[in-house]
Motif scaffolding. Structure first.
Motif, short mmCIF file in Angstrom:
data_model
loop_
_atom_site.label_atom_id
_atom_site.label_comp_id
_atom_site.label_asym_id
_atom_site.label_seq_id
_atom_site.Cartn_x
_atom_site.Cartn_y
_atom_site.Cartn_z
N ALA A 248 0.82 -1.22 0.00
CA ALA A 248 0.00 0.00 0.00
C ALA A 248 0.85 1.27 0.00
O ALA A 248 0.47 2.28 0.60
N VAL A 249 2.00 1.25 -0.66
CA VAL A 249 2.82 2.46 -0.73
C VAL A 249 2.07 3.51 -1.57
O VAL A 249 1.69 3.23 -2.71
N PRO A 250 1.84 4.72 -1.02
CA PRO A 250 1.12 5.74 -1.79
C PRO A 250 2.05 6.47 -2.77
O PRO A 250 3.27 6.49 -2.56
N PRO A 251 1.49 7.05 -3.83
CA PRO A 251 2.33 7.87 -4.71
C PRO A 251 2.78 9.14 -3.99
O PRO A 251 2.04 9.66 -3.15
N GLU A 252 3.98 9.64 -4.30
CA GLU A 252 4.51 10.88 -3.72
C GLU A 252 4.24 10.91 -2.20
O GLU A 252 3.48 11.75 -1.71
N PRO A 253 4.84 10.01 -1.41
CA PRO A 253 4.47 9.87 0.01
C PRO A 253 4.81 11.09 0.87
O PRO A 253 5.73 11.86 0.57
N HIS A 254 4.02 11.22 1.94
CA HIS A 254 4.28 12.24 2.97
C HIS A 254 5.00 11.54 4.13
O HIS A 254 4.85 10.34 4.33
N SER A 255 5.71 12.31 4.93
CA SER A 255 6.44 11.71 6.05
C SER A 255 5.50 10.94 6.98
O SER A 255 5.86 9.90 7.53
N SER A 256 4.29 11.45 7.13
CA SER A 256 3.33 10.79 8.04
C SER A 256 2.94 9.39 7.52
O SER A 256 2.61 8.51 8.32
N ASP A 257 2.97 9.20 6.19
CA ASP A 257 2.65 7.88 5.64
C ASP A 257 3.63 6.82 6.16
O ASP A 257 3.25 5.68 6.43
N MET A 258 4.89 7.21 6.29
CA MET A 258 5.90 6.27 6.78
C MET A 258 5.85 6.17 8.30
O MET A 258 5.88 5.08 8.86
N ASP A 259 5.77 7.34 8.95
CA ASP A 259 5.79 7.34 10.42
C ASP A 259 4.70 6.45 11.01
O ASP A 259 4.92 5.75 11.99
N LYS A 260 3.52 6.47 10.37
CA LYS A 260 2.42 5.70 10.96
C LYS A 260 2.59 4.19 10.76
O LYS A 260 1.92 3.40 11.42
N GLN A 261 3.50 3.79 9.87
CA GLN A 261 3.74 2.36 9.66
C GLN A 261 4.83 1.81 10.59
O GLN A 261 5.01 0.59 10.69
N LYS A 262 5.54 2.73 11.24
CA LYS A 262 6.73 2.32 12.02
C LYS A 262 6.45 1.15 12.97
O LYS A 262 7.22 0.19 13.01
N ASP A 263 5.36 1.24 13.72
CA ASP A 263 5.10 0.19 14.71
C ASP A 263 4.14 -0.88 14.21
O ASP A 263 3.79 -1.80 14.94
N ARG A 264 3.67 -0.73 12.96
CA ARG A 264 2.71 -1.71 12.44
C ARG A 264 3.40 -2.85 11.70
O ARG A 264 2.84 -3.94 11.56
N GLY B 108 8.42 2.11 -8.50
CA GLY B 108 9.09 3.31 -8.98
C GLY B 108 9.69 4.13 -7.85
O GLY B 108 9.93 3.61 -6.75
N GLY B 109 9.89 5.42 -8.11
CA GLY B 109 10.58 6.28 -7.16
C GLY B 109 9.90 6.35 -5.80
O GLY B 109 10.57 6.33 -4.77
N SER B 110 8.56 6.43 -5.80
CA SER B 110 7.87 6.56 -4.52
C SER B 110 8.07 5.32 -3.65
O SER B 110 8.24 5.43 -2.43
N VAL B 111 8.05 4.16 -4.28
CA VAL B 111 8.22 2.91 -3.52
C VAL B 111 9.65 2.83 -2.96
O VAL B 111 9.87 2.45 -1.81
#
Ligand SMILES: [Fe+2]
Length: 417
Positions: A92-108, A121-124
């Motif tokens: 579920a990697v989003p296009p052009e990710p925001h920092s919050s997209d990654m931060d919220k996955q940290k503990d999941r 591609g680049g976003s992934v």
């Protein structure tokens, strides 16, 4: 460590570049050149299990996006890995990710992975690199913003790119949006440990994705070639060390492959030669700029990318005129070198010129129907100060721009909008 520093940057001198080609220049800088290992070629994806095994990886976390999952490429890779390695998938990697997209996955996400495999591609690739930092070290992504702030090694990153653009499989940077601005974390610790670059994975790419990602690769080659010479760039904790003999050779070869292949790859997607040209060009351009750095077009496009919802390649096209015209007096002879490559490809016999290179680039942007001004993306003259302000924070790019930034840039932005 470098010696013979000059305090005042000088224009890039194409004559010196030609002298280097003849082996007549004595190199006085100390250059670090350490590209990631890679396997390249049609069908090279079949070698992925063998390379993973040779690194003794037993458990993988695969990052990808829904497009790749739907396209069948994910299944191809899973079939290859079946029975040879344990894996989990985050698709579920989003296009052009925001920092919050990654931060919220940290503990999941789970733990105990030997490596993170980026398939996309680049976003992934940016997502996987960012996750490698916060899955290994304390805190959130914002804590590591800038250069050289990742405190130590991360979970190793392996890249299988599915576009020909970003070159992120070769670089030490992850880019994402944070507080409305595209920013990055750069550290030699997040340079992928190896990549498998298979042009066959790009054959089904839609024309618009080919166009947008391909323009990114073209600008990487161009800005890397024209980057401020390494002797005029301060020492940095990452290898964005300014233009140097290694990066220039890669950038010129990359530019040639990309210019030759760009339009055929967009308009004849199944043209294998064009897909190979774009893949190798984008890969080499990534290797080049990860050792030289980039410049103002990328700084402006990152600023613009935080203000509008548009892909990176589109933002680059919209900022090309402003960035290259600002740099023109510092780059005219270097632009002429690039124009000479185009003349060779297109069998034009007239004298190459820097001005003609800029005209050709604008013509290319028009030909492939990309915006040539920020106003085409909804930016008005009243946004000029904000565009400038968000450009000035892009220190990663500004430090290697051929012309030092001064107040005059605002006029170029106002006129170029
Ligand atoms: Fe880029």
């Amino acid at each position: 460590m470098k010696v013979n520093k000059k305090s005042n940057p000088e224009p890039v001198n194409a004559y010196k570049i030609l002298k280097i080609r003849k082996g007549q220049i004595i190199m006085t800088d100390i250059i670090s050149f350490s590209p990631s290992p890679s396997i390249f070629g049609f069908g090279s994806i079949k070698q992925l299990p063998e390379v993973l095994a040779s690194n003794n990886y037993k458990k993988l976390l695969i990052f990808t996006d829904t497009q790749i999952a739907k396209s069948g490429i994910l299944q191809i890779v899973l079939d290859l890995l079946e029975g040879s390695i344990e894996y989990e998938i985050f698709s579920a990697v989003p296009p052009e990710p925001h920092s919050s997209d990654m931060d919220k996955q940290k503990d999941r996400l789970g733990s105990g992975y030997d490596a993170l495999l980026s398939l996309g591609g680049g976003s992934v690739m940016d997502f996987a690199k960012a996750m490698s930092i916060i899955m290994t070290h304390e805190g959130s992504l914002g804590d590591y913003l800038g250069e050289g702030l990742v405190p130590g090694p991360v979970v190793p990153i392996v890249c299988v790119p599915t576009t020909s653009g970003t070159g992120s499989q070769s670089t030490q940077t992850t880019v994402f949006t944070i507080e409305g601005v595209k920013r990055g974390v750069s550290s030699e610790y997040i340079r992928p440990v190896f990549s498998v670059v298979d042009p066959e994975l790009t054959i089904e790419l839609p024309p618009m994705v080919t166009r947008n990602s391909g323009y990114d690769a073209l600008m990487h080659a161009c800005e890397s070639f024209m980057a401020r010479p390494s002797s005029q760039v301060p020492d940095r904790p990452i290898r964005y060390q300014g233009s140097n003999p290694f990066s220039r050779a890669l950038a010129l070869e990359a530019f040639s492959h990309i210019w030759r292949s760009y339009k055929p790859a967009i308009y004849e997607g199944k043209n294998r030669e064009a897909r190979i040209g774009m893949s190798i060009g984008a890969h080499m351009a990534g290797m080049a700029f990860s050792h030289s750095g980039l410049g103002l077009v990328h700084a402006l496009a990152s600023s613009l990318g935080g203000m509008v919802d548009a892909p990176h390649g589109i933002c680059l096209a919209a900022c090309t005129r402003i960035g290259l015209q600002y740099n023109f007096e510092y780059c005219e002879k270097g632009f002429a070198v690039l124009d000479g490559i185009i003349a060779d490809i297109e069998e034009i016999s007239s004298q190459p010129s820097g001005k003609r290179f800029l005209d050709r680039l604008q013509q290319l942007i028009n030909d492939v129907a990309m915006p040539s001004r920020p106003s085409e993306l909804g930016i008005g003259k009243g946004d000029a100060e904000k565009l400038m302000e968000n450009t000035l924070v892009q220190t990663r790019r500004i430090q290697t721009n051929p012309r030092p930034l001064d107040d005059g840039l605002l006029n170029y932005i106002k006129e170029g909008i």
